[in-house]
Design an enzyme around this catalytic site. Structure first.
Site, PDB file in Angstrom:
ATOM      1  N   ARG A  71      -5.264  -5.505   6.280  1.00 40.99           N
ATOM      2  CA  ARG A  71      -6.408  -4.621   6.518  1.00 40.99           C
ATOM      3  C   ARG A  71      -7.692  -5.403   6.761  1.00 40.99           C
ATOM      4  NH1 ARG A  71      -7.583  -1.795   2.135  1.00 40.99           N
ATOM      5  NH2 ARG A  71      -6.145  -2.919   0.801  1.00 40.99           N
TER       6      ARG A  71
ATOM      7  N   ASP B  34      -8.142   1.373   6.184  1.00 41.26           N
ATOM      8  CA  ASP B  34      -6.957   1.982   6.790  1.00 41.26           C
ATOM      9  C   ASP B  34      -7.199   3.485   6.965  1.00 41.26           C
ATOM     10  OD1 ASP B  34      -6.536   3.188   4.339  1.00 41.26           O
ATOM     11  OD2 ASP B  34      -4.691   2.108   3.871  1.00 41.26           O
TER      12      ASP B  34
ATOM     13  N   TYR C 288       4.648  -8.880   9.049  1.00 36.99           N
ATOM     14  CA  TYR C 288       4.216  -7.495   9.157  1.00 36.99           C
ATOM     15  C   TYR C 288       4.107  -7.073  10.614  1.00 36.99           C
ATOM     16  CZ  TYR C 288       2.625  -8.037   4.313  1.00 36.99           C
ATOM     17  OH  TYR C 288       2.563  -8.269   2.970  1.00 36.99           O
TER      18      TYR C 288
ATOM     19  N   ASP D 203       0.831  -1.206   0.000  1.00 35.57           N
ATOM     20  CA  ASP D 203       0.000   0.000   0.000  1.00 35.57           C
ATOM     21  C   ASP D 203       0.863   1.252   0.000  1.00 35.57           C
ATOM     22  OD1 ASP D 203      -2.360  -1.328   0.186  1.00 35.57           O
ATOM     23  OD2 ASP D 203      -2.661  -0.956   2.313  1.00 35.57           O
TER      24      ASP D 203
END
Length: 304
Positions: free
Chosen positions: A208, A115, A101, A73
């Site tokens: 997400r 987000d 992550y 992203d």
């Protein structure tokens, strides 16, 4: 050292760039899309070789091939793996391992993009959520789970990214739930409304979506505030990534993982095949259009 460095820069030529084959990892900062980062890298290398691309939109005759695997992203940062030359064909194979992550989420607010780049579409109380309840709920999201990809992602419908279609005002239906794998999931910090997760997952996973689903499972809602990829395949944030000041021919040459030599069987199989053979996934798409290993998508040109 400075003199040697300058000499190395001055000796870089386009043929030298074109001789590079393999994969390496760079640091993608928060803000630009993965495609933007790749174009910046390419222009830096062309400038170093004295061959600045006069028309970056014209792609018919590329000076050299560059592609990336596992789009991040624009709001995310961390490890972005890049293939150069023949390395663009190796991205799918070389990135078959897990990804890691670190995600900072916020309870009590849901957004349309899942987000912080999106608009708040729901607000709910989170006072009832304890650390113990949160950690217990994480167990339901570990292992092989079903997950619906976000609407705002780089997944495509009829050749167009879902995120682009949404921005153009088209109605977009959610993709069906699909199986994804979560190897490890742990709560590192819990300071409501904020929380920090460490995640190790397989390909096709959306952080997400995980955070959104977690919020719902806890009778509230949540979205991702910050996302950092700390590992992709064999590349880790601490050991392997090149920061922007090291996007040079010399540094890339030294950190390049070479392509495996093709076997005699592979060489024989290539003989007699038509020239118009379709490119392998992840092969040299400078726009970062391949999503074989993508995991996080928000608004626009990103999906990891």
């Amino acid at each position: 050292m400075a003199a040697d460095g300058m000499a190395a820069v001055n000796n870089v030529t386009l043929p030298k760039l074109q001789s590079l084959n393999g994969i390496f990892a760079i640091f993608k900062k928060q803000g630009p899309t993965s495609a933007d980062v790749l174009n910046t890298l390419k222009n830096k290398l062309l400038k170093e070789a004295g061959a600045v691309n006069q028309n970056p939109r014209k792609r018919k005759k590329q000076a050299f091939k560059l592609g990336h695997g596992g789009t991040l992203d624009s709001n995310a940062s961390g490890v972005l793996v890049v293939g150069i030359g023949e390395g663009t064909k190796m991205l799918t194979t070389m990135l078959a391992g897990s990804k890691k992550y670190t995600a900072v989420g916020e309870l009590g607010k849901a957004t349309d993009t899942l987000d912080c780049t999106g608009s708040v579409v729901q607000e709910m109380s989170y006072d009832h959520i304890t650390r113990e309840a949160f950690e217990e709920k994480l167990k339901e999201f570990t292992g092989e789970i079903m997950q619906v990809p976000p609407l705002y992602s780089a997944l495509k419908k009829d050749g167009k990214r879902l995120s682009v279609l949404l921005k153009q005002g088209h109605k977009v239906e959610a993709k069906p739930a699909r199986p994804v794998t979560v190897y490890n999931l742990s709560l590192q910090d819990f300071n409501p409304p904020l929380f920090t997760l460490d995640i190790e997952c397989g390909g096709g996973f959306y952080v997400r979506s995980l955070v959104d689903d977690l919020g719902k499972a806890l009778s509230s809602c949540a979205h991702v505030r910050e996302l950092t990829r700390t590992k992709q395949g064999q590349f880790t944030l601490d050991e392997h990534v090149l920061r922007e000041e090291r996007w040079t021919f010399q540094d890339i040459s030294q950190s390049l993982q070479p392509c495996p030599e093709p076997t005699s069987q592979q060489n024989n199989s290539k003989k007699g095949k038509p020239q118009g053979k379709p490119a392998q996934p992840g092969s040299g798409n400078a726009s970062g259009d391949h999503n074989h290993n993508s995991t996080e998508g928000a608004s626009g040109d990103h999906n990891d």
